[in-house]
Design an enzyme around this catalytic site. Structure first.
Site, mmCIF file in Angstrom:
data_model
loop_
_atom_site.group_PDB
_atom_site.id
_atom_site.type_symbol
_atom_site.label_atom_id
_atom_site.label_comp_id
_atom_site.label_asym_id
_atom_site.label_seq_id
_atom_site.Cartn_x
_atom_site.Cartn_y
_atom_site.Cartn_z
ATOM 1 N N CYS A 161 0.964 -1.044 -0.028
ATOM 2 C CA CYS A 161 -0.118 -0.119 -0.103
ATOM 3 C C CYS A 161 0.873 1.134 -0.128
ATOM 4 O O CYS A 161 1.990 0.946 0.430
ATOM 5 C CB CYS A 161 -0.839 0.101 1.155
ATOM 6 S SG CYS A 161 -2.261 1.059 1.106
ATOM 7 N N LYS A 196 -12.351 -5.595 1.843
ATOM 8 C CA LYS A 196 -11.819 -4.514 2.758
ATOM 9 C C LYS A 196 -12.782 -3.362 3.166
ATOM 10 O O LYS A 196 -13.084 -2.568 2.317
ATOM 11 C CB LYS A 196 -10.516 -4.086 2.621
ATOM 12 C CG LYS A 196 -9.882 -2.935 3.663
ATOM 13 C CD LYS A 196 -8.581 -2.692 3.125
ATOM 14 C CE LYS A 196 -7.796 -1.568 4.271
ATOM 15 N NZ LYS A 196 -6.588 -1.057 4.039
ATOM 16 N N LYS A 245 -11.887 -8.101 6.165
ATOM 17 C CA LYS A 245 -11.135 -7.111 7.163
ATOM 18 C C LYS A 245 -12.003 -5.826 7.458
ATOM 19 O O LYS A 245 -12.761 -5.357 6.514
ATOM 20 C CB LYS A 245 -9.884 -6.601 6.722
ATOM 21 C CG LYS A 245 -9.025 -5.565 7.341
ATOM 22 C CD LYS A 245 -8.037 -5.071 6.689
ATOM 23 C CE LYS A 245 -7.474 -3.890 7.628
ATOM 24 N NZ LYS A 245 -6.228 -3.287 6.643
#
Ligand code: PBG
Length: 324
Positions: free
Chosen positions: A121, A197, A250
């Site tokens: 990321c 996510k 997540k």
């Protein structure tokens, strides 16, 4: 009694041995991954205020950390980096001597069998804190970010990461990473995608730990709306079609239903990330004496496994493994 089965459940819970025989969910250290924050220029450890019991580690701490995880039977570590400097393009994420690249080499030297997972990321490396490049208008530019995400994954794999885990949530990143890995001769590197996510409040302590809070705006444009389940499943299918080897849900606890649905939908391994806010919430209640900490941790991790996660990524990994 008319129904002879009426006392069955009491009978099957009578002793620890019987409870063990009929237990449906297994939790072992072998199912766990421990997330770690590595800070450039730090020697020793620096406590993370919002995550009691967790520290940022200097490179000099990693060999011991690797040995400790191995001794506890925890097979995996997930790495996040705090670079020496940040810029608009997140250069530190894909630098050959970036902090996570260096950390990976140290860990692999100390414990070659430890599974090193590199988070892919830009948000820890950009001065604006967003997960991708910005347009002049201040929007996250999906397509121009993809080559940098792919470059980050390749540099982590070259450093020795066994698995790369993109958490940036740009569309098309899984395909871009897989193609770049394969053309760099890194076809053995596995790809665990943060597929489902959510745009979650439970990342708060992480953003303090990683100094990665967005300087303006939020991540709702690239992370899933907490109200949506089908959209998360669509993200999972998209990532698999693009070449992900495993998928992640997540956070974990507020999304146990999503873990179960993903488990039922696909046949690849499913990971769940018991995130920073889930950790800190439990720690705060325990510090106040409001819950039994050890039992709450065990129940949390067991529930995530019961929901269908093969792999549980958790800051509780070491303390849970120690307390067994
Ligand atoms: C980076 C990233 C985040 C987390 C993992 N990778 C934060 C975010 O999306 O803001 C959160 C992990 C945690 O809260 O423990 N994109």
């Amino acid at each position: 009694m008319e129904n002879p089965d009426f006392r069955r459940h009491r009978r099957l819970r009578r002793t620890a041995g019987i409870r063990s025989l009929v237990r449906e969910t297994e939790l072992t250290p072998g199912h766990l991954v421990y997330p770690v924050f590595v800070q450039a220029g730090l020697s020793g450890r620096a406590p993370i205020a919002a995550m009691p019991g967790q520290d940022r580690l200097g490179l000099d701490q990693l060999a011991a950390e690797a040995r400790e995880l191995t001794a506890l039977g925890i097979p995996g570590i997930l790495l996040f980096g705090l670079p020496a400097a940040k810029d608009a393009r997140g250069t530190g994420a894909y630098a050959r001597d970036g902090i996570v690249q260096q950390a990976t080499r140290v860990l692999k030297d100390a414990a070659p069998e430890l599974v090193v997972i590199g988070d892919v990321c830009l948000c820890e490396y950009t001065d604006h804190g967003h997960c991708g490049l910005l347009t002049p208008a201040g929007e996250v530019d999906n397509d121009s970010t993809l080559p940098l995400i792919a470059e980050t994954a390749v540099s982590l794999a070259e450093a020795g990461c066994d698995i790369v885990a993109p958490s940036d949530m740009m569309d098309g990143r899984v395909r871009a990473i897989r193609q770049s890995l394969d053309s760099a001769g890194l076809s053995g590197t596995a790809l665990l995608s943060y597929a489902a996510k959510y745009a979650s409040a439970f990342y708060g302590p992480f953003r303090e730990a990683a100094e990665s809070a967005p300087a303006f705006g939020d991540r709702r444009g690239y992370q899933v709306d907490p109200a949506n389940a089908r959209m998360a499943l669509d993200e999972v299918l998209t990532d698999l079609a693009e070449g992900a080897d495993m998928v992640m849900v997540k956070p974990a606890l507020p999304y146990l239903d999503i873990i179960r649905q993903v488990r039922d939908l696909v046949d690849v391994p499913v990971a769940a990330y018991n995130v920073s806010g889930e950790y800190s919430m439990l720690k705060a209640a325990a510090a106040n004496g409001w819950i039994d900490e050890a039992r709450a941790i065990d129940e949390t991790l067991t529930s995530i496994r019961r929901a269908g996660a093969d792999i549980v990524i958790t800051y509780h990994a070491k303390e849970w493994a120690r307390s067994r």
